[in-house]
Design a protein around this motif. Structure first.
Motif, PDB file in Angstrom:
ATOM      1  N   ASN A 102     -66.882   4.390 -13.601  1.00 39.59           N
ATOM      2  CA  ASN A 102     -66.267   4.755 -14.885  1.00 39.59           C
ATOM      3  C   ASN A 102     -65.709   6.171 -14.846  1.00 39.59           C
ATOM      4  O   ASN A 102     -64.590   6.422 -15.313  1.00 39.59           O
ATOM      5  CB  ASN A 102     -67.285   4.634 -16.022  1.00 39.59           C
ATOM      6  N   VAL A 103     -66.459   7.107 -14.295  1.00 35.74           N
ATOM      7  CA  VAL A 103     -65.984   8.495 -14.209  1.00 35.74           C
ATOM      8  C   VAL A 103     -64.741   8.563 -13.334  1.00 35.74           C
ATOM      9  O   VAL A 103     -63.773   9.259 -13.667  1.00 35.74           O
ATOM     10  CB  VAL A 103     -67.103   9.415 -13.680  1.00 35.74           C
ATOM     11  N   TYR A 104     -64.734   7.843 -12.224  1.00 36.13           N
ATOM     12  CA  TYR A 104     -63.577   7.827 -11.335  1.00 36.13           C
ATOM     13  C   TYR A 104     -62.340   7.293 -12.045  1.00 36.13           C
ATOM     14  O   TYR A 104     -61.258   7.891 -11.973  1.00 36.13           O
ATOM     15  CB  TYR A 104     -63.885   6.985 -10.098  1.00 36.13           C
ATOM     16  N   VAL A 105     -62.492   6.177 -12.746  1.00 35.98           N
ATOM     17  CA  VAL A 105     -61.357   5.574 -13.452  1.00 35.98           C
ATOM     18  C   VAL A 105     -60.858   6.503 -14.559  1.00 35.98           C
ATOM     19  O   VAL A 105     -59.653   6.719 -14.705  1.00 35.98           O
ATOM     20  CB  VAL A 105     -61.738   4.183 -14.016  1.00 35.98           C
ATOM     21  N   LEU A 106     -61.777   7.069 -15.342  1.00 34.90           N
ATOM     22  CA  LEU A 106     -61.365   7.981 -16.408  1.00 34.90           C
ATOM     23  C   LEU A 106     -60.650   9.203 -15.840  1.00 34.90           C
ATOM     24  O   LEU A 106     -59.636   9.653 -16.385  1.00 34.90           O
ATOM     25  CB  LEU A 106     -62.575   8.416 -17.240  1.00 34.90           C
ATOM     26  N   ASN A 107     -61.145   9.740 -14.734  1.00 31.86           N
ATOM     27  CA  ASN A 107     -60.500  10.895 -14.128  1.00 31.86           C
ATOM     28  C   ASN A 107     -59.131  10.529 -13.575  1.00 31.86           C
ATOM     29  O   ASN A 107     -58.175  11.302 -13.685  1.00 31.86           O
ATOM     30  CB  ASN A 107     -61.385  11.473 -13.027  1.00 31.86           C
ATOM     31  N   LYS A 108     -59.017   9.341 -12.997  1.00 34.87           N
ATOM     32  CA  LYS A 108     -57.729   8.891 -12.475  1.00 34.87           C
ATOM     33  C   LYS A 108     -56.705   8.747 -13.614  1.00 34.87           C
ATOM     34  O   LYS A 108     -55.560   9.162 -13.483  1.00 34.87           O
ATOM     35  CB  LYS A 108     -57.934   7.540 -11.776  1.00 34.87           C
ATOM     36  N   ILE A 109     -57.139   8.169 -14.725  1.00 32.28           N
ATOM     37  CA  ILE A 109     -56.265   8.017 -15.889  1.00 32.28           C
ATOM     38  C   ILE A 109     -55.868   9.385 -16.416  1.00 32.28           C
ATOM     39  O   ILE A 109     -54.706   9.627 -16.746  1.00 32.28           O
ATOM     40  CB  ILE A 109     -56.956   7.179 -16.983  1.00 32.28           C
ATOM     41  N   ARG A 110     -56.822  10.284 -16.479  1.00 33.36           N
ATOM     42  CA  ARG A 110     -56.554  11.636 -16.984  1.00 33.36           C
ATOM     43  C   ARG A 110     -55.553  12.366 -16.092  1.00 33.36           C
ATOM     44  O   ARG A 110     -54.617  13.010 -16.570  1.00 33.36           O
ATOM     45  CB  ARG A 110     -57.856  12.418 -17.068  1.00 33.36           C
ATOM     46  N   ARG A 111     -55.742  12.273 -14.779  1.00 32.15           N
ATOM     47  CA  ARG A 111     -54.817  12.936 -13.854  1.00 32.15           C
ATOM     48  C   ARG A 111     -53.407  12.364 -13.966  1.00 32.15           C
ATOM     49  O   ARG A 111     -52.427  13.089 -13.899  1.00 32.15           O
ATOM     50  CB  ARG A 111     -55.311  12.809 -12.424  1.00 32.15           C
ATOM     51  N   ARG A 112     -53.324  11.031 -14.125  1.00 31.64           N
ATOM     52  CA  ARG A 112     -52.008  10.411 -14.278  1.00 31.64           C
ATOM     53  C   ARG A 112     -51.328  10.921 -15.538  1.00 31.64           C
ATOM     54  O   ARG A 112     -50.127  11.216 -15.542  1.00 31.64           O
ATOM     55  CB  ARG A 112     -52.132   8.891 -14.313  1.00 31.64           C
ATOM     56  N   GLY A 113     -52.089  11.054 -16.622  1.00 28.53           N
ATOM     57  CA  GLY A 113     -51.533  11.585 -17.859  1.00 28.53           C
ATOM     58  C   GLY A 113     -51.065  13.021 -17.705  1.00 28.53           C
ATOM     59  O   GLY A 113     -50.022  13.410 -18.238  1.00 28.53           O
ATOM     60  N   MET A 114     -51.829  13.812 -16.943  1.00 27.82           N
ATOM     61  CA  MET A 114     -51.431  15.205 -16.711  1.00 27.82           C
ATOM     62  C   MET A 114     -50.160  15.263 -15.876  1.00 27.82           C
ATOM     63  O   MET A 114     -49.280  16.089 -16.135  1.00 27.82           O
ATOM     64  CB  MET A 114     -52.566  15.969 -16.023  1.00 27.82           C
ATOM     65  N   MET A 115     -50.037  14.382 -14.891  1.00 29.13           N
ATOM     66  CA  MET A 115     -48.829  14.359 -14.059  1.00 29.13           C
ATOM     67  C   MET A 115     -47.609  13.953 -14.887  1.00 29.13           C
ATOM     68  O   MET A 115     -46.525  14.501 -14.702  1.00 29.13           O
ATOM     69  CB  MET A 115     -49.013  13.387 -12.889  1.00 29.13           C
ATOM     70  N   GLU A 116     -47.794  13.000 -15.792  1.00 27.82           N
ATOM     71  CA  GLU A 116     -46.678  12.579 -16.636  1.00 27.82           C
ATOM     72  C   GLU A 116     -46.222  13.721 -17.535  1.00 27.82           C
ATOM     73  O   GLU A 116     -45.034  13.902 -17.768  1.00 27.82           O
ATOM     74  CB  GLU A 116     -47.077  11.371 -17.479  1.00 27.82           C
ATOM     75  N   ARG A 117     -47.172  14.487 -18.053  1.00 33.69           N
ATOM     76  CA  ARG A 117     -46.811  15.627 -18.904  1.00 33.69           C
ATOM     77  C   ARG A 117     -46.097  16.709 -18.121  1.00 33.69           C
ATOM     78  O   ARG A 117     -45.223  17.387 -18.640  1.00 33.69           O
ATOM     79  CB  ARG A 117     -48.055  16.210 -19.568  1.00 33.69           C
ATOM     80  N   GLU A 118     -46.452  16.872 -16.835  1.00 32.22           N
ATOM     81  CA  GLU A 118     -45.824  17.902 -16.016  1.00 32.22           C
ATOM     82  C   GLU A 118     -44.418  17.519 -15.593  1.00 32.22           C
ATOM     83  O   GLU A 118     -43.629  18.378 -15.220  1.00 32.22           O
ATOM     84  CB  GLU A 118     -46.680  18.191 -14.786  1.00 32.22           C
ATOM     85  N   GLN A 119     -44.059  16.245 -15.634  1.00 35.34           N
ATOM     86  CA  GLN A 119     -42.730  15.811 -15.230  1.00 35.34           C
ATOM     87  C   GLN A 119     -41.672  16.132 -16.278  1.00 35.34           C
ATOM     88  O   GLN A 119     -40.500  16.142 -15.983  1.00 35.34           O
ATOM     89  CB  GLN A 119     -42.736  14.319 -14.926  1.00 35.34           C
ATOM     90  N   VAL A 120     -42.068  16.383 -17.487  1.00 36.13           N
ATOM     91  CA  VAL A 120     -41.124  16.724 -18.538  1.00 36.13           C
ATOM     92  C   VAL A 120     -40.731  18.185 -18.350  1.00 36.13           C
ATOM     93  O   VAL A 120     -41.587  19.060 -18.232  1.00 36.13           O
ATOM     94  CB  VAL A 120     -41.762  16.506 -19.930  1.00 36.13           C
ATOM     95  N   PRO A 121     -39.430  18.481 -18.293  1.00 36.75           N
ATOM     96  CA  PRO A 121     -39.020  19.869 -18.087  1.00 36.75           C
ATOM     97  C   PRO A 121     -39.463  20.747 -19.266  1.00 36.75           C
ATOM     98  O   PRO A 121     -39.483  20.290 -20.411  1.00 36.75           O
ATOM     99  CB  PRO A 121     -37.494  19.797 -17.995  1.00 36.75           C
ATOM    100  N   PRO A 122     -39.837  21.980 -18.988  1.00 29.94           N
ATOM    101  CA  PRO A 122     -40.316  22.861 -20.056  1.00 29.94           C
ATOM    102  C   PRO A 122     -39.246  23.165 -21.094  1.00 29.94           C
ATOM    103  O   PRO A 122     -39.546  23.412 -22.250  1.00 29.94           O
ATOM    104  CB  PRO A 122     -40.758  24.113 -19.318  1.00 29.94           C
ATOM    105  N   VAL A 123     -37.971  23.172 -20.683  1.00 30.61           N
ATOM    106  CA  VAL A 123     -36.860  23.363 -21.622  1.00 30.61           C
ATOM    107  C   VAL A 123     -35.841  22.265 -21.353  1.00 30.61           C
ATOM    108  O   VAL A 123     -35.683  21.804 -20.225  1.00 30.61           O
ATOM    109  CB  VAL A 123     -36.195  24.753 -21.455  1.00 30.61           C
ATOM    110  N   PRO A 124     -35.129  21.816 -22.379  1.00 28.28           N
ATOM    111  CA  PRO A 124     -34.128  20.774 -22.152  1.00 28.28           C
ATOM    112  C   PRO A 124     -32.966  21.303 -21.312  1.00 28.28           C
ATOM    113  O   PRO A 124     -32.675  22.499 -21.325  1.00 28.28           O
ATOM    114  CB  PRO A 124     -33.675  20.399 -23.560  1.00 28.28           C
TER     115      PRO A 124
END
Length: 135
Positions: A102-124
């Motif tokens: 469970n901890v592994y899956v939750l951490n994997k989901i969390r990391r994926r969410g963090m990566m998705e947020r980092e892909q958005v450019p800070p300014v348009p």
């Protein structure tokens, strides 16, 4: 009362108690990860968390029930302790593996969410550049 029945009762009480304790711990602390992954959507985090806890209960309590029976008859007090140590040890290992899973899956989901947020450019983007003929 038969010693085998005493061992079964102790096994069930301890195993179910441990399962409930681990599930509550996962539920309480896993919700924080889910809320972070789901960008603060508390209702969705609670729903996913609840579904994970139900699955955890089903798997662990099913295992506890399947592992209840034994082929040997317990004839003395020493036999009770030996049977309980084996059964509870296996249950603890299964709970530990489920917890780490469970901890592994939750951490994997969390990391994926963090990566998705980092892909958005800070300014348009502020403009467009036409490709050059040499490129």
């Amino acid at each position: 009362m038969d010693r085998t029945v005493i061992a079964y009762v102790i096994y069930l009480v301890v195993s179910i108690g441990l399962t409930v304790w681990v599930a509550r711990t996962l539920s309480r602390n896993g919700r924080v990860f889910l809320a972070d992954v789901l960008h603060g959507n508390e209702k969705l985090a609670d729903a996913v968390n609840h579904l994970l806890v139900v699955g955890f209960y089903l798997v662990n309590l099913g295992f506890v029930a399947l592992y209840l029976s034994g082929d040997e008859t317990i004839t003395d007090t020493r036999g009770i302790f030996e049977a309980l140590s084996t059964k509870l040890g296996v249950v603890l290992l299964v709970l530990g593996v489920m917890h780490l899973g469970n901890v592994y899956v939750l951490n994997k989901i969390r990391r994926r969410g963090m990566m998705e947020r980092e892909q958005v450019p800070p300014v348009p983007p502020q403009g467009w550049v036409a490709p050059t003929a040499g490129a």
